[in-house]
Design a protein around this motif. Structure first.
Motif, short mmCIF file in Angstrom:
data_model
loop_
_atom_site.label_atom_id
_atom_site.label_comp_id
_atom_site.label_asym_id
_atom_site.label_seq_id
_atom_site.Cartn_x
_atom_site.Cartn_y
_atom_site.Cartn_z
N GLN A 194 0.82 -1.21 0.00
CA GLN A 194 0.00 0.00 0.00
C GLN A 194 0.86 1.26 0.00
OE1 GLN A 194 -2.65 0.29 3.35
NE2 GLN A 194 -3.90 1.87 2.40
N ARG A 195 1.91 1.27 0.83
CA ARG A 195 2.80 2.41 0.86
C ARG A 195 3.51 2.61 -0.48
NH1 ARG A 195 7.00 1.48 5.25
NH2 ARG A 195 7.60 3.63 4.72
N ALA A 196 3.90 1.51 -1.10
CA ALA A 196 4.60 1.60 -2.38
C ALA A 196 3.69 2.15 -3.48
CB ALA A 196 5.13 0.23 -2.77
N ARG A 197 2.46 1.70 -3.52
CA ARG A 197 1.52 2.17 -4.54
C ARG A 197 1.21 3.65 -4.38
NH1 ARG A 197 -2.32 -1.59 -7.40
NH2 ARG A 197 -3.51 0.35 -7.57
N ALA A 198 1.32 4.15 -3.16
CA ALA A 198 1.00 5.55 -2.91
C ALA A 198 2.13 6.49 -3.32
CB ALA A 198 0.68 5.75 -1.43
N LEU A 199 3.28 5.96 -3.64
CA LEU A 199 4.40 6.81 -4.03
C LEU A 199 4.12 7.47 -5.38
CD1 LEU A 199 7.44 4.53 -3.08
CD2 LEU A 199 6.68 6.59 -1.89
N GLY A 200 4.39 8.74 -5.47
CA GLY A 200 4.16 9.44 -6.73
C GLY A 200 5.30 9.32 -7.71
#
Length: 301
Positions: A194-200
């Motif tokens: 989830q944290r990785a997918r949120a990276l822009g």
């Protein structure tokens, strides 16, 4: 022309994971390659030859023997001489020497133990074989895309989230012996996914994947893994004999004929010519005791 004594022997080339599980790989000049499955409860008994030789270079289905027939140190993890290792790296995606590779690549998150989660990439066509080779107990895919996009995503996760791309192998072994249940592993991976997918900063050409954890307990027979006394050290003319308990990545977990729980790293088995030993033979190969806290030769089995 008669074969030289060395060319007439089958040489172990380590282990390989496939759809049917792990197997030992055997090679012999002019005779090709053969496999011996590594299944639980199968006896394993062999004696090493007088020296360990370079395994050469394998690219896809093609194997090129070492032109120098070079000897390799018995204790080395790599079974290649310096020249063959350099040639291997010259074709290596991991060494960034093949930036024009047109194949799609997967970016994955691999769980080896608590606080041992890494990021990596693998060719999509390998369908998870890389995670079996690395002995990842659980993993999930983050996305798929061109090689350079996958490389960029790997670097972004390392910088932005502090996710490494490797761990000491000893740490993986220790964590494997007391692994928490799949639910705990899935929770760790889900949070990082989830944290990785949120990276822009992830590349636009990387197609993100939904969270779908894969657990490899059955493939590794994790329920049969027990704390090992130590790692077998292969030396010339040494015997190893026992019963296979489980295989995870390159490691064979086995019970020797005298009842000791031992580890055999097939990366260090590669390069040795092996002859069959009696199933009840004593294991004479030295064992590095671990410090805690603080026509393939079927007859070899």
């Amino acid at each position: 022309m008669a074969e030289s004594p060395r060319a007439a022997r089958w040489q172990c080339a380590g282990s390989r994971w496939g759809h049917r599980g792990p197997a030992l790989v055997w090679r012999r000049p002019a005779h090709g390659e053969r496999l011996s499955p590594l299944t639980p409860d199968r006896p394993l008994s062999f004696t090493t030859g007088p020296r360990r030789d370079c395994v050469g270079v394998r690219r896809g289905a093609r194997h090129t023997p070492c032109p120098a027939g070079a000897e390799v140190p018995a204790a080395a993890v790599s079974a290649q001489c310096p020249d063959c290792a350099r040639l291997d790296r010259s074709y290596s995606v991991a060494a960034d020497t093949r930036t024009d590779d047109p194949r799609p690549y997967d970016v994955y998150l691999a769980w080896f133990g608590p606080d041992l989660v890494k990021v990596g990439i693998t060719a999509a066509e390998r369908e998870g074989a890389r995670l079996l080779e690395q002995a990842a107990l659980s993993y999930c895919l983050l996305g798929r895309g061109p090689l350079m996009a996958a490389r960029r995503a790997e670097a972004v996760l390392g910088t932005a989230l502090g996710v490494p791309d490797r761990f000491p192998y000893a740490a993986k072994r220790t964590a494997r012996e007391a692994a928490p249940p799949p639910e705990r592993r899935a929770a760790d991976l889900a949070a990082l996914h989830q944290r990785a997918r949120a990276l822009g900063a992830l590349p636009e050409s990387l197609a993100l994947a939904p969270f779908e954890p894969v657990h490899q307990d059955a493939a590794f027979h994790l329920d049969r893994v027990r704390p090992a006394l130590g790692l077998i050290r292969l030396v010339p003319e040494a015997t190893v004999a026992g019963r296979i308990d489980a295989v995870a990545g390159p490691d064979i977990h086995l019970t020797s004929t005298d009842g000791r729980i031992l580890l055999l790293d097939t990366r260090q088995l590669a390069g040795w010519p092996l002859t069959a030993a009696a199933a009840d033979a004593p294991t004479t190969a030295p064992v590095a005791v671990r410090e805690r806290e603080a026509e393939a030769p079927e007859g070899l089995f």
